[in-house]
Write a protein that holds these residues in place. Structure first.
Motif, PDB file in Angstrom:
ATOM      1  N   GLU A  43       0.860  -1.188   0.000  1.00 27.78           N
ATOM      2  CA  GLU A  43       0.000   0.000   0.000  1.00 27.78           C
ATOM      3  C   GLU A  43       0.891   1.231   0.000  1.00 27.78           C
ATOM      4  O   GLU A  43       1.489   1.563   1.021  1.00 27.78           O
ATOM      5  CB  GLU A  43      -0.885   0.033   1.248  1.00 27.78           C
ATOM      6  N   GLY A  44       0.989   1.895  -1.113  1.00 28.83           N
ATOM      7  CA  GLY A  44       1.840   3.082  -1.196  1.00 28.83           C
ATOM      8  C   GLY A  44       3.281   2.713  -0.916  1.00 28.83           C
ATOM      9  O   GLY A  44       3.867   1.892  -1.607  1.00 28.83           O
ATOM     10  N   ASN A  45       3.850   3.309   0.126  1.00 25.01           N
ATOM     11  CA  ASN A  45       5.229   3.009   0.500  1.00 25.01           C
ATOM     12  C   ASN A  45       5.311   2.013   1.646  1.00 25.01           C
ATOM     13  O   ASN A  45       6.361   1.891   2.268  1.00 25.01           O
ATOM     14  CB  ASN A  45       5.967   4.291   0.892  1.00 25.01           C
TER      15      ASN A  45
END
Length: 143
Positions: A43-45
């Protein structure tokens, strides 16, 4: 007549057959150690191992110890949250699986017999990996 009266005490093969018949079948199974499929979510970073608690239970190791190893080996910050391990950076699933396999080789699988029936024990200031199946003991480095 009992079984003992029928045994030729000098017949090695008969004695071996009798001994093997008294050992449970699961001892001879090579594939009884199965790691659950690793559920990785990016999720994202952030990288999340959703079934981290099940992984730790499957390898019979403390979640904190296992997490500390993965955080150190991936060079990431992170935390345990509700049975999940959340890593604060994007890490490829292949790298995570590789690091988990490294953990298994170093801290779970016995080098002598290849079985996962091991415990980490401490004698003095030294941590040892003791195999409950074959009795082998070897020192390990702590994280």
């Amino acid at each position: 007549m009992s079984d003992l009266e029928n045994i030729d005490y000098y017949d090695y093969k008969a004695l071996l057959k009798r001994a093997r018949s008294q050992i449970p079948d699961y001892v001879f199974q090579k594939d009884r150690f199965e790691l659950p499929e690793i559920e990785i979510l990016i999720e994202g970073n952030r990288t999340i191992i959703r079934n981290f608690r099940e992984l730790a239970k499957a390898v019979n190791r403390d979640e904190e110890f296992f997490a500390k190893y993965l955080l150190k080996e991936t060079g990431s910050a992170g935390n345990l949250e509700g049975g999940r391990l959340i890593l604060q950076r994007r890490i490829s699933p292949e790298l995570l699986k590789s690091r988990i396999n490294d953990f298994l080789r170093e801290y779970v699988i016995c080098r002598e017999c290849g079985k996962p029936d091991t415990k980490i024990i401490k004698e003095g200031r030294v941590h040892l990996l003791k195999c409950m199946a074959c009795g082998a003991i070897r020192p390990i480095r702590m994280i």
